[in-house]
Design a protein around this motif. Structure first.
Motif, PDB file in Angstrom:
ATOM      1  N   ARG A  42       0.825  -1.200   0.000  1.00  0.00           N
ATOM      2  CA  ARG A  42       0.000   0.000   0.000  1.00  0.00           C
ATOM      3  C   ARG A  42       0.862   1.253   0.000  1.00  0.00           C
ATOM      4  N   ARG A  43       0.262   2.326  -0.487  1.00  0.00           N
ATOM      5  CA  ARG A  43       0.924   3.620  -0.376  1.00  0.00           C
ATOM      6  C   ARG A  43      -0.043   4.585   0.290  1.00  0.00           C
ATOM      7  N   ARG A  44       0.508   5.649   0.847  1.00  0.00           N
ATOM      8  CA  ARG A  44      -0.339   6.631   1.499  1.00  0.00           C
ATOM      9  C   ARG A  44      -1.180   7.369   0.469  1.00  0.00           C
ATOM     10  N   VAL A  45      -2.328   7.838   0.893  1.00  0.00           N
ATOM     11  CA  VAL A  45      -3.179   8.599  -0.006  1.00  0.00           C
ATOM     12  C   VAL A  45      -2.505   9.918  -0.356  1.00  0.00           C
ATOM     13  N   VAL A  46      -2.506  10.239  -1.606  1.00  0.00           N
ATOM     14  CA  VAL A  46      -1.979  11.528  -2.041  1.00  0.00           C
ATOM     15  C   VAL A  46      -3.038  12.199  -2.896  1.00  0.00           C
ATOM     16  N   LYS A  47      -2.994  13.501  -2.923  1.00  0.00           N
ATOM     17  CA  LYS A  47      -3.941  14.273  -3.708  1.00  0.00           C
ATOM     18  C   LYS A  47      -3.446  14.321  -5.148  1.00  0.00           C
ATOM     19  N   ARG A  48      -4.234  13.765  -6.072  1.00  0.00           N
ATOM     20  CA  ARG A  48      -3.772  13.752  -7.455  1.00  0.00           C
ATOM     21  C   ARG A  48      -3.916  15.129  -8.083  1.00  0.00           C
ATOM     22  N   ASP A  49      -4.947  15.847  -7.751  1.00  0.00           N
ATOM     23  CA  ASP A  49      -5.076  17.244  -8.138  1.00  0.00           C
ATOM     24  C   ASP A  49      -6.061  17.881  -7.180  1.00  0.00           C
ATOM     25  N   SER A  50      -6.494  19.094  -7.486  1.00  0.00           N
ATOM     26  CA  SER A  50      -7.295  19.831  -6.517  1.00  0.00           C
ATOM     27  C   SER A  50      -8.681  19.248  -6.308  1.00  0.00           C
ATOM     28  N   GLY A  51      -9.117  18.323  -7.180  1.00  0.00           N
ATOM     29  CA  GLY A  51     -10.469  17.836  -7.028  1.00  0.00           C
ATOM     30  C   GLY A  51     -10.630  16.341  -7.139  1.00  0.00           C
ATOM     31  N   THR A  52      -9.587  15.576  -6.838  1.00  0.00           N
ATOM     32  CA  THR A  52      -9.713  14.128  -6.860  1.00  0.00           C
ATOM     33  C   THR A  52      -8.992  13.532  -5.667  1.00  0.00           C
ATOM     34  N   ALA A  53      -9.410  12.350  -5.289  1.00  0.00           N
ATOM     35  CA  ALA A  53      -8.749  11.615  -4.220  1.00  0.00           C
ATOM     36  C   ALA A  53      -9.059  10.144  -4.399  1.00  0.00           C
ATOM     37  N   ALA A  54      -8.253   9.303  -3.780  1.00  0.00           N
ATOM     38  CA  ALA A  54      -8.486   7.859  -3.848  1.00  0.00           C
ATOM     39  C   ALA A  54      -8.166   7.241  -2.504  1.00  0.00           C
ATOM     40  N   ILE A  55      -8.894   6.189  -2.162  1.00  0.00           N
ATOM     41  CA  ILE A  55      -8.648   5.515  -0.891  1.00  0.00           C
ATOM     42  C   ILE A  55      -9.064   4.055  -1.030  1.00  0.00           C
ATOM     43  N   GLY A  56      -8.347   3.187  -0.325  1.00  0.00           N
ATOM     44  CA  GLY A  56      -8.628   1.758  -0.407  1.00  0.00           C
ATOM     45  C   GLY A  56      -9.893   1.379   0.327  1.00  0.00           C
TER      46      GLY A  56
END
Length: 561
Positions: A35-49
């Protein structure tokens, strides 16, 4: 019914009656992916397991009041609630509960009901607001319920509450907060008591918008719906952004690049692996384009069908209630099944896409036809069964590994279908119009994108769902292999459990359609010895059997929540 209870009793006896085996402390390894830590891909998206508890519940870490805790991801409802540390009764949990220190109470309680009229469950507690977020996205003053009393099974399945990702009109909280707000405003809108009938599926109750009826047009005694007297307003629709569910408020506050979330569900039973468990917010999953998906419009509910009345200023608007899509036909083992004769013929066939449902639910007569084609209540676990749904001209099959669950402990000679009966659609604005509820067995086989569109003016950007089948061509062969491995082992199909991770999974491969894949169990590798320095990596076999009993109980007798 007697057969169902016999199956349940037999499994219960095999679990609790084998004290010697349980006492041996057998363990199954909890296979992990990097796993990797959640990072902000841009100002309006996110991803989480996403977490997965025996394929019964899928949960996601939600931060409320500075505390992160796993909540069930539920597209069949729209309310956010979490069990608080003021919970009374049996509230022992291995997950964080909501601390009340930053809770801003709204001065009212809510009683949210699930289940059906025979096996209803509830969640009760005060309504209030606090900061809430998922991954790198959050909103201030999010309304939710801090539950102090519940008989739901969320704690037993690794969660502390529910994150409903549905539309505002089916939110009990939104309606109750709006009703209280309108009762203080002219003209004379009268607040009614918060009473909602018990639903007959695992989704939210069918909503009532009677409180939008002017007081002077309400009949005395028994209420008779008067469609023409129901009126909404721009103020009502604007309240989506104030009292609405978490995801829809993120959209209303323009926090997301796109008004979309996408999910893929992993498999934690039978053959661990499959798609990576992932929730993407504001974007599709990595590597997936819009063109790869089959996009299907949602059913919109008119006022005559019990839907939300449009504003007087824009009477042409028709709003969705749930994530419900049209469906053409159902196929089983190459046979096109007859349409249900229990549903009114003038209701078009449709299905609810429900991440909070651990089964596939359908009309009683069609489910009976499937059982007759199988030949009995159970079937040989090694025999792949092929259930498919025809949507937008394409067949979307259920992976044979997800269609079944093991019926008896220590034996893979018999498996049961992950099917249950649901209520029939109803005309006249008294119930939902879908005849099928496609839960997790379907969603493990299909990557799903939920596009909210324009929440206040759906005619400008209609809501829709995107589907991408992820069933590999060798799914049936793989099922036969894992059943044979179980026969050569202890007689149990492999299963594991892992609560919501704090970051996204780093997939090392892709599968059908380029969907990121979870690290699969390698069957040729022998089970690893228990690592006492990291006991959290292992789950006892006896404990998993108990949890599996809960699952079978749900499958045979009860709705999920």
């Amino acid at each position: 019914m007697l057969i169902k209870w016999f199956l349940l009793f037999t499994l219960l006896h095999s679990i609790v009656g084998d004290g010697a085996a349980a006492g041996e402390g057998l363990h199954l390894p909890l296979y992990r992916t990097e796993r990797r830590r959640v990072v902000k891909r841009d100002s309006g998206t996110a991803a989480i397991g996403l977490g997965d508890v025996l394929d019964v519940t899928y949960n996601v870490l939600v931060e409320i009041g500075g505390v992160s805790t796993p909540l069930v991801l539920d597209s069949g409802s729209a309310d956010l609630w979490v069990i608080s540390d003021s919970c009374r009764g049996s509230c022992t949990a291995g997950v964080p509960l909501y601390p009340n220190r930053t809770f801003q109470e709204a001065g009212m309680d809510v009683h949210i009901l699930y289940g059906d009229s025979h096996t209803g469950t509830h969640a009760f507690g005060p309504i209030g607001k606090d900061r809430a977020g998922i991954a790198s996205l959050s909103v201030q003053e999010q309304y939710f319920a801090a539950i102090i009393d519940t008989n739901t099974t969320v704690l037993e399945t690794g969660s502390a509450g529910i994150l409903g990702i549905g539309f505002p009109p089916i939110s009990v909280l939104w309606r109750q907060l709006l009703q209280a707000h309108l009762s203080t405003q002219p003209p004379s809108i009268q607040q009614r008591s918060n009473h909602f009938p018990l639903p007959r599926t695992s989704t939210s109750p069918f909503p009532s918008f009677d409180f939008l009826q002017p007081h002077n047009s309400r009949p005395q005694g028994h209420y008779l719906r008067q469609v023409d007297s129901l009126r909404s307003s721009t103020q009502v629709i604007a309240s989506f952004g104030l009292y609405g569910p978490l995801i829809t408020r993120m959209i209303q506050q323009h926090l997301l690049t796109r008004p979309v979330i996408a999910t893929s569900l992993q498999r934690d039973t039978v053959d661990i692996g499959g798609n990576v468990g992932l929730l993407s917010i504001g974007a599709l999953l990595p590597g997936i384009s819009d063109d790869a998906l089959t996009w299907v419009p949602l059913r919109a509910y008119s006022v005559a069908e019990g839907g939300l009345p449009p504003p007087i200023e824009t009477p042409e608007e028709v709003y969705p209630l749930v994530w419900e899509i049209p469906m053409e036909d159902v196929w089983f083992n190459g046979v096109k099944l007859q349409r249900s004769k229990l549903a009114p013929p003038n209701i078009t066939l449709s299905a609810l896409i429900d991440t909070g449902n651990s089964l596939i639910r359908g009309p009683q007569d069609v489910i009976s036809e499937i059982q007759s084609l199988i030949g009995s209540m159970t079937f040989d676990c090694a025999q792949p069964q092929n259930l498919s749904f025809q949507i937008a001209g394409k067949l979307f099959p259920v992976d044979p590994r997800d269609f079944l669950h093991q019926t008896f402990a220590d034996s893979v000679d018999f498996c049961s279908p992950a099917l249950a009966v649901t209520d029939q659609p109803k005309l006249g604005g008294t119930g939902f119009l879908f005849g099928w509820s496609l839960g997790d067995p379907f969603l493990k086989s299909v990557l799903t994108a939920f596009h909210y569109g324009n929440l206040t003016h759906p005619s400008q950007d209609p809501p829709r769902i995107g589907l991408l089948s992820t069933v590999p061509s060798n799914a049936g062969d793989r099922l036969k292999e894992v059943v044979q491995e179980a026969k050569e082992g202890d007689g149990n199909l492999i299963m594991t459990s892992e609560a919501a991770p704090s970051g996204t999974f780093l997939a090392t491969s892709t599968g059908v359609g380029g969907v990121p894949q979870a690290t699969a169990v390698q069957p040729q590798q022998p089970p690893r010895a228990p690592d006492t320095s990291s006991s959290s990596q292992y789950t006892s076999l006896s404990h998993l059997k108990v949890l599996h009993l809960i699952f079978v109980t749900i499958c045979l007798c009860l709705p999920f929540i």
